[in-house]
Structure formats: structure tokens, C-alpha cells
Write a protein that holds these residues in place. Structure first.
Motif, mmCIF file in Angstrom:
data_model
loop_
_atom_site.group_PDB
_atom_site.id
_atom_site.type_symbol
_atom_site.label_atom_id
_atom_site.label_comp_id
_atom_site.label_asym_id
_atom_site.label_seq_id
_atom_site.Cartn_x
_atom_site.Cartn_y
_atom_site.Cartn_z
ATOM 1 N N GLU A 60 -6.145 -57.156 56.504
ATOM 2 C CA GLU A 60 -6.765 -57.028 58.019
ATOM 3 C C GLU A 60 -7.040 -55.784 58.240
ATOM 4 O OE1 GLU A 60 -3.771 -58.454 59.933
ATOM 5 O OE2 GLU A 60 -3.357 -60.563 59.572
ATOM 6 N N HIS A 61 -7.087 -54.565 57.933
ATOM 7 C CA HIS A 61 -7.573 -53.543 58.251
ATOM 8 C C HIS A 61 -8.865 -53.243 57.328
ATOM 9 C CE1 HIS A 61 -4.255 -51.755 60.679
ATOM 10 N NE2 HIS A 61 -3.699 -52.304 59.577
ATOM 11 N N LEU A 62 -8.932 -54.071 56.222
ATOM 12 C CA LEU A 62 -9.371 -53.463 54.982
ATOM 13 C C LEU A 62 -10.913 -54.884 56.134
ATOM 14 C CD1 LEU A 62 -8.213 -53.695 51.930
ATOM 15 C CD2 LEU A 62 -8.794 -51.721 52.907
ATOM 16 N N ARG A 63 -10.697 -55.722 56.138
ATOM 17 C CA ARG A 63 -11.331 -57.006 56.631
ATOM 18 C C ARG A 63 -12.354 -56.024 57.992
ATOM 19 N NH1 ARG A 63 -9.720 -59.432 52.928
ATOM 20 N NH2 ARG A 63 -11.422 -57.430 52.005
ATOM 21 N N LEU A 64 -11.250 -55.322 59.131
ATOM 22 C CA LEU A 64 -11.527 -54.214 60.110
ATOM 23 C C LEU A 64 -12.915 -53.586 59.528
ATOM 24 C CD1 LEU A 64 -8.884 -53.620 62.379
ATOM 25 C CD2 LEU A 64 -10.600 -55.177 62.706
ATOM 26 N N ILE A 65 -12.365 -52.569 58.543
ATOM 27 C CA ILE A 65 -13.234 -51.699 58.196
ATOM 28 C C ILE A 65 -14.673 -52.248 57.530
ATOM 29 C CG2 ILE A 65 -13.846 -50.176 56.313
ATOM 30 C CD1 ILE A 65 -10.385 -49.650 55.725
ATOM 31 N N GLU A 66 -14.849 -53.486 56.683
ATOM 32 C CA GLU A 66 -15.545 -54.378 55.884
ATOM 33 C C GLU A 66 -16.517 -54.507 57.280
ATOM 34 O OE1 GLU A 66 -13.391 -56.009 52.231
ATOM 35 O OE2 GLU A 66 -14.262 -56.945 54.293
ATOM 36 N N LEU A 119 -21.942 -50.511 57.176
ATOM 37 C CA LEU A 119 -21.623 -51.550 56.400
ATOM 38 C C LEU A 119 -22.280 -52.640 56.047
ATOM 39 C CD1 LEU A 119 -17.367 -50.658 55.514
ATOM 40 C CD2 LEU A 119 -20.227 -49.664 54.665
ATOM 41 N N VAL A 120 -21.829 -53.655 57.599
ATOM 42 C CA VAL A 120 -23.024 -54.691 57.414
ATOM 43 C C VAL A 120 -24.266 -54.769 57.225
ATOM 44 C CG1 VAL A 120 -23.973 -56.318 59.718
ATOM 45 C CG2 VAL A 120 -21.043 -55.514 58.975
ATOM 46 N N ARG A 121 -25.069 -53.119 58.125
ATOM 47 C CA ARG A 121 -26.373 -52.982 58.350
ATOM 48 C C ARG A 121 -26.599 -52.084 56.508
ATOM 49 N NH1 ARG A 121 -31.475 -54.663 58.753
ATOM 50 N NH2 ARG A 121 -32.664 -53.374 59.010
ATOM 51 N N ALA A 160 -26.972 -63.546 48.496
ATOM 52 C CA ALA A 160 -26.720 -62.989 48.947
ATOM 53 C C ALA A 160 -25.261 -62.233 49.345
ATOM 54 C CB ALA A 160 -26.834 -63.737 50.536
ATOM 55 N N THR A 161 -25.539 -61.208 49.071
ATOM 56 C CA THR A 161 -24.283 -60.066 49.558
ATOM 57 C C THR A 161 -23.838 -59.660 50.251
ATOM 58 O OG1 THR A 161 -25.744 -58.222 48.996
ATOM 59 C CG2 THR A 161 -25.880 -59.125 46.746
ATOM 60 N N ASP A 162 -22.272 -58.922 50.479
ATOM 61 C CA ASP A 162 -21.861 -57.810 51.759
ATOM 62 C C ASP A 162 -21.676 -56.602 50.547
ATOM 63 O OD1 ASP A 162 -19.765 -59.134 50.561
ATOM 64 O OD2 ASP A 162 -19.158 -60.040 52.846
ATOM 65 N N LEU A 163 -20.455 -55.845 51.423
ATOM 66 C CA LEU A 163 -20.023 -55.136 50.871
ATOM 67 C C LEU A 163 -18.170 -55.124 51.354
ATOM 68 C CD1 LEU A 163 -22.520 -52.017 51.871
ATOM 69 C CD2 LEU A 163 -21.845 -53.361 49.850
ATOM 70 N N GLY A 164 -17.791 -55.151 50.250
ATOM 71 C CA GLY A 164 -15.983 -55.739 51.080
ATOM 72 C C GLY A 164 -15.345 -54.856 49.967
ATOM 73 N N TYR A 165 -13.657 -54.578 49.824
ATOM 74 C CA TYR A 165 -13.036 -54.345 49.124
ATOM 75 C C TYR A 165 -12.168 -55.743 47.967
ATOM 76 C CZ TYR A 165 -13.244 -49.963 51.910
ATOM 77 O OH TYR A 165 -12.812 -49.195 52.412
ATOM 78 N N GLY A 166 -12.882 -56.601 48.492
ATOM 79 C CA GLY A 166 -12.234 -57.378 46.712
ATOM 80 C C GLY A 166 -11.043 -58.094 47.480
#
Length: 610
Positions: free
Chosen positions: A198-204, A209-211, A231-237
Motif C-alpha cells: 500500500e505504501h508503494l502504491r502511494l509512491i507510484e 512519477l505519473v507525469r 501503455a506504460t506506468d512506473l511502479g515497484y513490481g
């Protein structure tokens, strides 16, 4: 407690045939370079499974001893403990010499590959050897090891490349009973992964990072819309434990200071952080009967005080592991340390020390056409191990040597040549005298020798330590005793020393070199012009009268008696006198004249070893 009591090696690395006694708690293996310390550690790694299940060492032909005609090698281990402790190893039982102790024995044999094979063959035997073909590997799996290599790269080991130990610690906290924090909240694996995820999703979802992801998607959309748009996004896996731990970094700083990247800390403290992580990982030893903690050169990057603290902590770790776990494992820890550091040897009880040595072996060379009838030989070296506990020293000798090593940090157990002297005066003068007499290889041999100043005349404990022979040999290769005759004594101290040596060794491994009187009169008799100026530093007024008396004496014996009496009456400080003597020898431009008995001792000490 169950422990690994003995390691046997036949045809392995530098060992032709060796037997190494190991202690229940900590065993310290010391010795010169190429004496086999790493070989012992690697043998233990081959005989036991790594605690984390990731084996990194495999036997090959290079492990076979090249001395004589060895084509294979055998590693043997003997466990000792009570009958109940060793019950899982019943296939490996062998007769024990004591009624209250049981023994279990395993042997690992390596044979080189055959003509059509690419890898060698490994086979196991248990007990007396009657049970073979890998007997009961499940029982042997209860024996594990954790290995700390020399020259550790702490930053790498505690970064992503070495995250397995951090993962093991976290998994241990999240084991069956889970971790309960200070608020009483229970943390199991599922909760940990959910909360961190949940903490990682908040960072994502951070706008930056969204822009950034949207910027990448602009050209990606144009490139893929003609077929299947992506399409892509940035995340922690995935938020699984392995992925979460892989991104962690160990940080450290002085207590009370904001932690920084580990690479910014000194190498010594960074290595202690790595060692602390390994020791924490040892809590997993609760999943084994016995875990060997194998530490090579713990002194690497550590200043002396931290070396002693580390060894003390390792000893307590082994002692505190004497427990029975709830799941049926014994959870015992046994520590084996290799070192070149005299301080670590000094901080260890001598009974816990095993001295490894190189021994020369003459190997006949194959004859060729035209050779002389006498076969040629070459000298090669094998390794041998002498365990101090097997010397049979009495309690008084062990106590004296322990106290001496603890006070002096002497390297007397490391080198092949040792010279025992009475006090600090001889220890100060010997290097200067050797520098006057020796050059080249002879000087190098002296530099490689150890001077042991015992501050007295009781050489017995040190001679028994160095010269007592075990089935594996003795610690001392060449031991000289430099002492004084001290005329006027009722007993014969020199004769007593020589009789002690004769009772210990039948070779020329030790010799006594005694002055006709004591050191200071012999310096005068040798013709040292710096003698009287050095004397005047401590006794300026009485020294002039003493010089006149000495110069009118009838012979050397009378001069010695006058000087010895004056030294006692005036309480001359012998160590200070030696320093003053060397100062005046150098400052006054005087040539240092070496007494005959010291010349003889140095010549004998630096002669080639047999």
C-alpha cells in the motif's frame, strides 16, 4: 552438547594426512601463509550444507594434494554428544572412548572423472564405513554452516546482490508465530506484504512519477497504435517478500546521527555491520542440530580493540546457543576462526588454538635416461595441524602462557623461529645486534623470527608449549633460549634447561645460549665504548667510581661480579639502560660490538630449517 570434534583430511589441498581437533565453542586456526587455514574451512564447507541452502563450493581435481601419488581425497568428520543428541545419526555410530559420550562418523570421498566423464565422483560413508552410497543424507542435512569469507565487500553483501540474508532475517520475524511489535500488533507475512504494498502504491501515484509515465506514453502510443496499442506506468513490481527485500539498502552512522549509505562508512564498521547481519541470520540455526560459523580473517579492516570485541562476541554466541528448540532441532552453534592476527590468538584461551604449519617433504623425481644412479628429489610442502589442547600441558603452564599472551599480544605461535629471552633489555638489543651482523637472506630470516621476552627465567612453560610433540608434530620448529649463567647460584639453571629440552625433543630443534655472567657485563667485555656513557645516565656520580674499580679488576670474572653487585645495589633499570646504550651507540658513532654468546645464538637461529 553435540559438536564437531574432529576433522580428518587425506590428500586434500596442502594436507597429505592430517587430523584436526575442534573445540565445542570456538576454535582459532592460526599459522603462517599457505599453512592450510583456508583448506580446513573449505573442507568443513564441503562436509556440511550451507544454512541458506545455496552451495557455492564444489570439489574438483585441483583440490587433490599434489604431494606424493594422491589421485583422490577423503574428508572425515566426527561428531560427539550424548546418545539422545546423536540419535538421528545412528547409522554413523562408532565406538566411543568414554561411557557418557557417543560418536558419529562421516567420510566424503572425491575421485577424479573417468576417461569419458567431465566431473569427478563424490561418495559418502558412515560409521566404520560399512554403510555407504550416501547413507542417510537427511541426517547429514541437520549439520549446516554459515561462511564469512576474507576481504568481505560489505556494501555489496548488504546491497541488492546480497539481499538473501536480509530476506532470511525478515522471514524469520514473519515465521509461524509472526512478529509482535511494541503496540502488541501481530505482523505475519500477508500483513507485511499488504501494508508495504500500500505504501508503494502511494509512491507510484506521486504526480511526478505519473507525469513521467505519461511522457513516455506519448511516443509509445504513436509507435504501437498501428497494431496493438500499449501503455506504460512506473511502479515497484509485485509486493512479494523477495521483491520488497531486494530493494532495501543497509544504512549506518554513529549512534544518534542520521544513517547514511553504507559505502560512506569506514570499511571496518561496514564489515561489522555485515558480520552483525550474518550473526542475526544465525537465528535460523534453530532449523539445524549444529551450525558451523566459519569466519576467515575476522581482523580484516578492524582495529585491534574491535578484533578482541568481535572474538568475544563470537564466543558468547556459541555459548548462548546451548539450547533445545521447540521444533526438535538442537540449534547449537560452533565457531571456527582463521586468523593471522596475534591479538586474536592472545584473546583466545590457548586450549582453543590449533596451529597450522607448513612441513617440507622430499619427493623423489622420476628417473630419465642418462640420470645418475642417485634419484633426484624435490622439496614440496604439506600442511600439518597441532592442537594446543593435545599437548597435555598442566594447568599452571596453560595459565602462565595465557597470561603472557594476553599481556604481550606475542606472535610466538605463528612463526617457525623463536628466541626466548629473559627481559626487555635483551628484546631491545637483539634487533640492533642482528642488524650489525646479518645481511640479505640471513637478515630476512631474523625479521621473520619471534622474540619472546618472558620477564624472568622460568622458561619451562614456553618450552613445553613450543616443543612438546603430538602425533601431528610440535609447534616450535627452532627455539633458542638466550639467558644468563648468573654465577654464584647454588643450582644449575642452564643444566636444568638443557635437561628439559632433551626430555622434550631429540633433535636440534632447541638450544640454550648462556652468557658467562649477565648481559650488561658481557656488553662491556665485548668492547662497547657506549657502555659507560649509558651507565652515567642513570648513575652519574657513582658511575665514575665504579668504572675505576672495574678497570683495576684482575679478570673478567671479577669485573662481572663488581658490575652485578653494583646493578643490584643501585637498582639499575635494565630496560632503560638498554635504551640509553643504543642511544649512545648511535649518537656517539660507536660500532655495536656483539657478545659471543649472542652471536652464536643468532647464527643458530637463522640457519636454514631442516
Amino acid at each position: 552438547m553435540v559438536y564437531l570434534a574432529e576433522l580428518g583430511l587425506t590428500g586434500f589441498r596442502a594436507f597429505a594426512e592430517a587430523r584436526i581437533a575442534l573445540r565445542r565453542g570456538v576454535t582459532v586456526l592460526l599459522g603462517e601463509n599457505s599453512a592450510g587455514k583456508s583448506g580446513v574451512t573449505d573442507a568443513l564447507r564441503m562436509l556440511t550444507e550451507p544454512l541458506d541452502g545455496r552451495r557455492s563450493l564444489w570439489a574438483d581435481d585441483d583440490d587433490v594434494c599434489r604431494v606424493a601419488d594422491y589421485s583422490s581425497f577423503t574428508l572425515r568428520m566426527t561428531l560427539r554428544g550424548t546418545a539422545s543428541e546423536l540419535a538421528p545419526y545412528s547409522d554413523a555410530f562408532i565406538p566411543s572412548s568414554t561411557a557418557d559420550e557417543t560418536q558419529a562418523h562421516y567420510a566424503l570421498v572425491y575421485e577424479p572423472p573417468g576417461l569419458a566423464e567431465t566431473r569427478g565422483r563424490m561418495s559418502w560413508a558412515a560409521g566404520s564405513g560399512a554403510v555407504a552410497d550416501d547413507p542417510d543424507p537427511g541426517a547429514r542435512g541437520r549439520l549446516r554452516h554459515v561462511y564469512l569469507p576474507p576481504l568481505r565487500d560489505a556494501a555489496r553483501e548488504l546491497g541488492p546482490a546480497g539481499s538473501s540474508r536480509i530476506r532470511a532475517i525478515v522471514e524469520r520475524l514473519l515465521a509461524d508465530e509472526a512478529f509482535v511489535d511494541e503496540t502488541g500488533t501481530r505482523h505475519d507475512r500477508a500483513r507485511f506484504q499488504r501494508e508495504v504494498g500500500e505504501h508503494l502504491r502511494l509512491i507510484e501515484r506521486n504526480p511526478v512519477l505519473v507525469r513521467a509515465s505519461e511522457k513516455v506514453n506519448e511516443p509509445l502510443t504513436a509507435l504501437t497504435s498501428g497494431a496493438h496499442e500499449h501503455a506504460t506506468d512506473l511502479g515497484y513490481g509485485r509486493a512479494d517478500l523477495a521483491s520488497l527485500v531486494r530493494g532495501l539498502r543497509m544504512r549506518m552512522a554513529d549512534a544518534g546521527v542520521e544513517p547514511r549509505d553504507l559505502a560512506e562508512s569506514g570499511m571496518g564498521y561496514a564489515n561489522l555491520a555485515f558480520i552483525a547481519t550474518v550473526l542475526t541470520h544465525l537465528h535460523a540455526a534453530a532449523q539445524a542440530d549444529l551450525t558451523l560459523l566459519l569466519v576467515e580473517e575476522p581482523e580484516a579492516h578492524l582495529h585491534p580493540q574491535l578484533q578482541a570485541v568481535l572474538l568475544d562476541y563470537l564466543s558468547r554466541t556459541a555459548q548462548d546457543s546451548q539450547r533445545q528448540t521447540d521444533n526438535g532441532w538442537l540449534g547449537r552453534i560452533q565457531v571456527v576462526v582463521t586468523t593471522h592476527a596475534p591479538l586474536l590468538a592472545a584473546h583466545t584461551d590457548v586450549d582453543d588454538i590449533v596451529v597450522l604449519q607448513r612441513r617440507p617433504v622430499a619427493v623423489p623425481q622420476p628417473a630419465t635416461a642418462g640420470d645418475s644412479p642417485d634419484p633426484a628429489v624435490s622439496v614440496r610442502f604439506t600442511a600439518a595441524a597441532v592442537a594446543v589442547t593435545e599437548l597435555g600441558l598442566d594447568a599452571a603452564d596453560r595459565a602462565r602462557v595465557n597470561r603472557y599472551l594476553d599481556a604481550t599480544r606475542s606472535s610466538m605461535l605463528f612463526g617457525p623461529r623463536t628466541i626466548l629471552v629473559e627481559g626487555i633489555a635483551e628484546a631491545l638489543l637483539l634487533p640492533a645486534m642482528a642488524r650489525t651482523l646479518l645481511t640479505g637472506r640471513d637478515w630476512t630470516r631474523f625479521v621473520g623470527s619471534t622474540i619472546v621476552a618472558i620477564d624472568g627465567v622460568d622458561f619451562g612453560p614456553y618450552l613445553r608449549m613450543l616443543l612438546t610433540r603430538t602425533p601431528s608434530g610440535r609447534i616450535g620448529n627452532r627455539v633458542a633460549v638466550l639467558t644468563d649463567t648468573d654465577p654464584g647460584k647454588r643450582h644449575d639453571p642452564i643444566g636444568a634447561l638443557e635437561r628439559l629440552i632433551d626430555g622434550l625433543v631429540a633433535t636440534d630443534a632447541a638450544a640454550v645460549f648462556a652468557s658467562p655472567s649477565t648481559l650488561e657485563p658481557e656488553l662491556l667485555e665485548a668492547g662497547n665504548a657506549a657502555f659507560w656513557p649509558a651507565w652515567y645516565v642513570q648513575r652519574p656520580t657513582a658511575g665514575l667510581k665504579l668504572k675505576a674499580r672495574v678497570e683495576t679488576a684482575a679478570d673478567a670474572d671479577e669485573r662481572a661480579r663488581i658490575l652485578i653487585a653494583a646493578m643490584k645495589k643501585s637498582r639499575l633499570r635494565k630496560g632503560d639502560f638498554a635504551q640509553d646504550f643504543l642511544d649512545h651507540t648511535t649518537a656517539g658513532g660507536h660500532t655495536l660490538q656483539v657478545p659471543t654468546y649472542v652471536r652464536n645464538a643468532l647464527a643458530w637461529l637463522i640457519a636454514p630449517l631442516s
